[in-house]
Design a protein around this motif. Structure first.
Motif, PDB file in Angstrom:
ATOM      1  N   PHE A  18      53.586 -32.688  43.691  1.00  0.00           N
ATOM      2  CA  PHE A  18      52.971 -34.103  43.845  1.00  0.00           C
ATOM      3  C   PHE A  18      52.026 -34.588  42.948  1.00  0.00           C
ATOM      4  N   THR A  19      51.336 -33.669  42.463  1.00  0.00           N
ATOM      5  CA  THR A  19      50.414 -34.301  41.031  1.00  0.00           C
ATOM      6  C   THR A  19      51.152 -34.946  40.280  1.00  0.00           C
ATOM      7  N   ARG A  20      52.165 -34.202  39.612  1.00  0.00           N
ATOM      8  CA  ARG A  20      52.940 -34.715  38.512  1.00  0.00           C
ATOM      9  C   ARG A  20      53.654 -35.992  38.816  1.00  0.00           C
ATOM     10  N   ALA A  21      54.122 -35.787  40.062  1.00  0.00           N
ATOM     11  CA  ALA A  21      54.988 -37.253  40.529  1.00  0.00           C
ATOM     12  C   ALA A  21      54.046 -38.224  40.626  1.00  0.00           C
ATOM     13  N   ALA A  22      52.848 -38.046  40.879  1.00  0.00           N
ATOM     14  CA  ALA A  22      51.994 -39.072  41.184  1.00  0.00           C
ATOM     15  C   ALA A  22      51.660 -39.731  39.666  1.00  0.00           C
ATOM     16  N   GLU A  23      51.536 -38.871  38.498  1.00  0.00           N
ATOM     17  CA  GLU A  23      51.262 -39.164  37.218  1.00  0.00           C
ATOM     18  C   GLU A  23      52.599 -40.189  36.948  1.00  0.00           C
ATOM     19  N   ARG A  24      53.733 -39.628  37.260  1.00  0.00           N
ATOM     20  CA  ARG A  24      54.848 -40.230  36.791  1.00  0.00           C
ATOM     21  C   ARG A  24      55.093 -41.825  37.605  1.00  0.00           C
TER      22      ARG A  24
END
Length: 297
Positions: A18-24
């Motif tokens: 979820f963290t990497r997706a939010a950054e993306r």
């Protein structure tokens, strides 16, 4: 159901986090989580198994992923179709660039593209060539500048921008500096400093060694040509570089063509076969122009 919810769902599915997706997608993690929860309530099923550290798709999530991607692609196609009719190009273009790249014509091409199409947001992703090629295949990268040892990776379109032979670069006192002719067997008698696996230059070197059943001793690896040259200049190994990479360090390293290695290291733009996005076509146009123009004296 909203397109942004589908975008967040696909981002989490591909990033598995979820963290990497939010950054993306450039919003907070809590925002991504909230929108996916709303999507799950609307669909009546959980899309992700959140019980482990890596987020994985449930059976329902796997079933939803393909249609979600198709819906996003269709929505993007609407904008592209209208843009092509009106002469406007908008949206987001993800460009990959091999690590340690100092090839300024790519930056010139990006600058020219940005001036011509300010409505397109450009994202630049740096990685090794293997991962960038997989990103292009998966559709997460639109276009990538990669190092290759073949003209075109399987299943992708390609435009070769540079094709150069490999050289051995050594400081003045090194035995190879006094040889007029250096073979691969001469080279592998010494410790080697080179690019890591997954880069085009390393692939070309490894293929040449394998063809002659040679096993070089890789002493040190670095992702940037300047770092490799610095290590070689300090006597830590023979640098394996391309001709243009070595040319910038002629004041401290002597470069010798590896006489019996014909497999070149190539710098290539790759994109997905059948890719018709106007933004990709335009960036290719600017790239061809930038690489065709002579470098300033």
């Amino acid at each position: 159901m909203e397109l942004r919810q589908l975008e967040y769902f696909v981002a989490v599915a591909e990033e598995r986090n979820f963290t990497r997706a939010a950054e993306r997608v450039r919003i907070s993690q809590s925002g991504v989580s909230a929108q996916i929860r709303r999507l799950e309530r609307e669909l009546g099923a959980e899309l992700f198994d959140r019980s482990s550290r890596a987020v994985t798709l449930t059976v329902a999530g796997k079933a939803a992923l393909g249609p979600a991607r198709a819906a996003l692609a269709a929505a993007g196609a609407v904008g592209q179709a209208v843009g092509e009719v009106t002469g406007l190009i908008r949206g987001r273009l993800t460009v990959g660039m091999v690590m340690g790249c100092t090839v300024t014509p790519l930056f010139d091409a990006l600058a020219a593209f940005h001036r011509a199409h300010p409505g397109v947001e450009i994202a630049l992703l740096e990685d090794n060539s293997d991962r960038l090629v997989e990103g292009v295949r998966a559709g997460t990268v639109d276009l990538a500048l990669v190092g290759t040892a073949t003209a075109a990776p399987d299943g992708l379109e390609a435009l070769t921008l540079l094709s150069e032979r490999l050289v051995a670069a050594v400081p003045a006192g090194h035995p190879l500096a006094h040889q007029r002719r250096v073979t691969l067997r001469d080279l592998v008698a010494h410790p080697i400093v080179c690019m890591p696996s997954g880069t085009g230059l390393r692939t070309a070197f490894d293929l040449a060694c394998a063809a002659r059943d040679l096993r070089p001793a890789i002493a040190l690896q670095a992702g940037a040509a300047d770092a490799i040259a610095d290590l070689a200049a300090r006597g830590l190994g023979v640098a394996v570089l391309s001709e243009s990479m070595a040319a910038g360090h002629g004041d401290r390293l002597t470069a010798r063509l590896i006489d019996d290695v014909d497999t070149p290291a190539m710098l290539t733009l790759v994109w997905k076969s059948g890719q018709s996005a106007a933004a990709v076509r335009e960036l290719l146009h600017h790239s061809r122009r930038a690489f065709a123009e002579p470098a300033p004296a």
